[in-house]
Scaffold this motif. Sequence first.
Motif, mmCIF file in Angstrom:
data_model
loop_
_atom_site.group_PDB
_atom_site.id
_atom_site.type_symbol
_atom_site.label_atom_id
_atom_site.label_comp_id
_atom_site.label_asym_id
_atom_site.label_seq_id
_atom_site.Cartn_x
_atom_site.Cartn_y
_atom_site.Cartn_z
ATOM 1 N N ILE B 14 -4.483 -44.841 15.534
ATOM 2 C CA ILE B 14 -3.504 -44.685 13.687
ATOM 3 C C ILE B 14 -3.223 -43.560 13.097
ATOM 4 C CG2 ILE B 14 -3.864 -45.569 11.803
ATOM 5 C CD1 ILE B 14 -5.089 -47.893 12.381
ATOM 6 N N ILE B 15 -4.263 -42.335 13.293
ATOM 7 C CA ILE B 15 -4.075 -40.379 13.142
ATOM 8 C C ILE B 15 -3.092 -40.208 13.437
ATOM 9 C CG2 ILE B 15 -5.188 -38.652 12.811
ATOM 10 C CD1 ILE B 15 -7.727 -39.883 12.205
ATOM 11 N N GLN B 16 -3.231 -40.203 15.194
ATOM 12 C CA GLN B 16 -2.610 -40.027 15.581
ATOM 13 C C GLN B 16 -1.204 -40.055 15.842
ATOM 14 O OE1 GLN B 16 -3.797 -39.876 19.948
ATOM 15 N NE2 GLN B 16 -1.875 -39.281 20.331
ATOM 16 N N TYR B 17 -0.833 -41.713 14.989
ATOM 17 C CA TYR B 17 1.008 -42.012 15.390
ATOM 18 C C TYR B 17 1.103 -42.163 13.485
ATOM 19 C CZ TYR B 17 4.300 -44.925 15.296
ATOM 20 O OH TYR B 17 5.733 -45.396 14.580
ATOM 21 N N VAL B 18 0.526 -41.745 12.898
ATOM 22 C CA VAL B 18 0.873 -42.048 11.424
ATOM 23 C C VAL B 18 1.375 -40.209 11.420
ATOM 24 C CG1 VAL B 18 0.254 -41.399 9.100
ATOM 25 C CG2 VAL B 18 -0.975 -43.563 10.269
ATOM 26 N N ASN B 19 0.020 -39.280 11.813
ATOM 27 C CA ASN B 19 0.320 -37.465 11.797
ATOM 28 C C ASN B 19 1.643 -37.441 12.284
ATOM 29 O OD1 ASN B 19 -1.065 -35.923 10.416
ATOM 30 N ND2 ASN B 19 -1.543 -35.215 12.586
ATOM 31 N N CYS B 20 1.547 -37.983 14.181
ATOM 32 C CA CYS B 20 2.865 -37.553 14.814
ATOM 33 C C CYS B 20 4.362 -37.697 14.291
ATOM 34 C CB CYS B 20 2.602 -37.837 16.595
ATOM 35 S SG CYS B 20 2.932 -39.515 16.651
ATOM 36 N N ALA B 21 4.375 -38.918 13.367
ATOM 37 C CA ALA B 21 5.576 -39.340 12.483
ATOM 38 C C ALA B 21 5.711 -38.604 11.571
ATOM 39 C CB ALA B 21 5.542 -40.305 12.460
ATOM 40 N N THR B 23 5.958 -34.113 10.718
ATOM 41 C CA THR B 23 5.620 -33.003 11.106
ATOM 42 C C THR B 23 5.322 -31.809 9.853
ATOM 43 O OG1 THR B 23 7.870 -32.849 11.553
ATOM 44 C CG2 THR B 23 6.504 -33.509 13.183
ATOM 45 N N GLY B 24 5.082 -31.182 9.601
ATOM 46 C CA GLY B 24 4.945 -29.707 9.047
ATOM 47 C C GLY B 24 4.088 -29.659 7.604
ATOM 48 N N GLU B 25 3.788 -29.193 7.513
ATOM 49 C CA GLU B 25 2.219 -28.582 6.605
ATOM 50 C C GLU B 25 2.172 -29.442 5.065
ATOM 51 O OE1 GLU B 25 -0.989 -27.793 6.640
ATOM 52 O OE2 GLU B 25 -0.789 -27.923 8.570
ATOM 53 N N SER B 26 4.004 -29.933 4.746
ATOM 54 C CA SER B 26 4.006 -30.318 3.464
ATOM 55 C C SER B 26 3.598 -31.662 3.895
ATOM 56 C CB SER B 26 5.568 -30.167 3.278
ATOM 57 O OG SER B 26 6.424 -30.151 4.215
ATOM 58 N N GLU B 27 4.105 -32.516 4.411
ATOM 59 C CA GLU B 27 3.944 -33.842 4.561
ATOM 60 C C GLU B 27 2.763 -34.227 5.397
ATOM 61 O OE1 GLU B 27 6.276 -35.961 5.024
ATOM 62 O OE2 GLU B 27 8.219 -34.554 4.895
ATOM 63 N N ASN B 28 1.768 -33.030 5.149
ATOM 64 C CA ASN B 28 -0.106 -33.586 5.159
ATOM 65 C C ASN B 28 -0.579 -35.384 4.084
ATOM 66 O OD1 ASN B 28 -2.037 -33.711 7.099
ATOM 67 N ND2 ASN B 28 -2.577 -32.143 5.647
ATOM 68 N N GLY B 29 0.227 -34.303 2.840
ATOM 69 C CA GLY B 29 -0.329 -35.086 2.054
ATOM 70 C C GLY B 29 0.046 -36.671 2.202
ATOM 71 N N LYS B 34 -0.913 -42.611 3.547
ATOM 72 C CA LYS B 34 -0.706 -43.467 4.292
ATOM 73 C C LYS B 34 -1.690 -43.669 4.940
ATOM 74 C CE LYS B 34 4.247 -42.696 5.570
ATOM 75 N NZ LYS B 34 5.139 -42.545 6.727
ATOM 76 N N LEU B 35 -2.152 -43.313 5.561
ATOM 77 C CA LEU B 35 -3.954 -44.007 6.177
ATOM 78 C C LEU B 35 -5.032 -44.240 5.104
ATOM 79 C CD1 LEU B 35 -4.542 -40.904 8.749
ATOM 80 C CD2 LEU B 35 -4.050 -42.940 8.926
ATOM 81 N N GLU B 36 -4.845 -43.543 3.989
ATOM 82 C CA GLU B 36 -5.751 -44.085 2.453
ATOM 83 C C GLU B 36 -5.221 -45.821 2.741
ATOM 84 O OE1 GLU B 36 -7.778 -44.832 -1.033
ATOM 85 O OE2 GLU B 36 -5.887 -45.253 -0.489
ATOM 86 N N ASN B 37 -4.065 -45.868 2.302
ATOM 87 C CA ASN B 37 -3.390 -47.177 2.038
ATOM 88 C C ASN B 37 -3.510 -48.624 3.467
ATOM 89 O OD1 ASN B 37 -2.166 -47.149 -0.208
ATOM 90 N ND2 ASN B 37 0.254 -45.907 0.648
ATOM 91 N N ALA B 133 -10.067 -40.745 5.101
ATOM 92 C CA ALA B 133 -8.386 -41.388 3.988
ATOM 93 C C ALA B 133 -9.100 -42.727 4.660
ATOM 94 C CB ALA B 133 -7.142 -40.549 4.164
ATOM 95 N N PHE B 134 -8.803 -42.838 5.947
ATOM 96 C CA PHE B 134 -8.802 -44.475 6.143
ATOM 97 C C PHE B 134 -9.964 -45.106 5.432
ATOM 98 C CE2 PHE B 134 -10.337 -47.998 8.735
ATOM 99 C CZ PHE B 134 -8.914 -49.172 8.248
ATOM 100 N N THR B 135 -11.218 -44.431 5.988
ATOM 101 C CA THR B 135 -12.685 -45.067 5.165
ATOM 102 C C THR B 135 -12.265 -45.165 3.706
ATOM 103 O OG1 THR B 135 -13.403 -44.074 7.649
ATOM 104 C CG2 THR B 135 -15.140 -44.612 5.250
ATOM 105 N N CYS B 136 -12.090 -43.513 3.292
ATOM 106 C CA CYS B 136 -11.855 -44.210 1.351
ATOM 107 C C CYS B 136 -11.251 -44.919 1.051
ATOM 108 C CB CYS B 136 -11.211 -42.713 1.266
ATOM 109 S SG CYS B 136 -12.142 -41.127 1.510
ATOM 110 N N GLY B 137 -10.035 -45.764 1.927
ATOM 111 C CA GLY B 137 -9.152 -46.467 1.593
ATOM 112 C C GLY B 137 -10.153 -47.813 2.008
#
Lengths: 171, 171
Positions: B14-21, B23-29, B34-37, B133-137
């Motif tokens: 999940i982390i890899q997939y959400v992340n690879c969709a 790109t760029g630092e600005s999208e990190n948040g 998404k992981l939190e949700n 993030a996933f666990t916070c959610g």
Amino acid sequence: MADEALFQFLHSEIIQYVNCAETGESENGRCVSKLENMGFRVGQGLIESADCHWNIQNLTLNKFTKDTPRFKDELDVMKFICKDFWTSVFKKQIDNLRTNHQGIYVLQDNKFRLLTQLSAGKQYLEHAPKFLAFTCGLVRGALSNLGVKSIVTAEVSVMPACKFQVMIQKI
Amino acid sequence: MADEALFQFLHSEIIQYVNCAETGESENGRCVSKLENMGFRVGQGLIESADCHWNIQNLTLNKFTKDTPRFKDELDVMKFICKDFWTSVFKKQIDNLRTNHQGIYVLQDNKFRLLTQLSAGKQYLEHAPKFLAFTCGLVRGALSNLGVKSIVTAEVSVMPACKFQVMIQKI
């Protein structure tokens, strides 16, 4: 235990997420293929970490290992997938394993856990591929790390029963 | 059992997939959100299906139910999260629960399972938010379905130990 529920909910989230990133019918194949790839990597991982889970060594069919391999042939590997592997992931065994003895195996699960969330109506049949893709990959990945290269497809006739067809790829 | 491994591998995917969709630092948040949700929905789902897992009824703090609620107060709910819920998902209890008795709870896990995959070096600290993030959610979703609205954040000091801070939102 909440293990089963955790897996089911995570699986649903993955389907939803992969799916919602893609829009339109034409993208459906790509979505299914992404799910399959995820399953493949998870299946590989499960077998890689299998020593500690299943207490088995020399898991692969590699003939060059000094020690006796755990599996004597391809059928033996398939039986492991149907029993140990399936139970570990889906909390039940495969109900029926058939083979033509020419490299095709059909694994039937009469109550496939990841389909039980879907309604049994025929109108939902079209959604079935999304719910099977991850598991097709899972089996392919597990087999791959057990030294067996394959193509895995799935079909549903009456939900929640389904069949996974494994075609062994001779190298 | 391969349960833990299955969860860990799925979580990584999940982390890899959400992340690879993204790109760029600005999208990190956005990726972390998404992981939190996803975690939130899975946490809700686990509590919704909790009757069968934990054999508990009247789980919420809802005062209007005719029967006696399982939890007598907020602290009691937090203890449930630290013990039953955490064990069910992470196969261990929270190691330390602290509160200021004013709606802030700090849950410390000295060996957080989803961080043990990451190397302990400080250079990996920057990746920690994705792994938390996933666990916070998950915690926020579980609490939400137990009738407690909250904001959950996490921080790592020395891996794989981490602290989840739960701020109760009074309605």
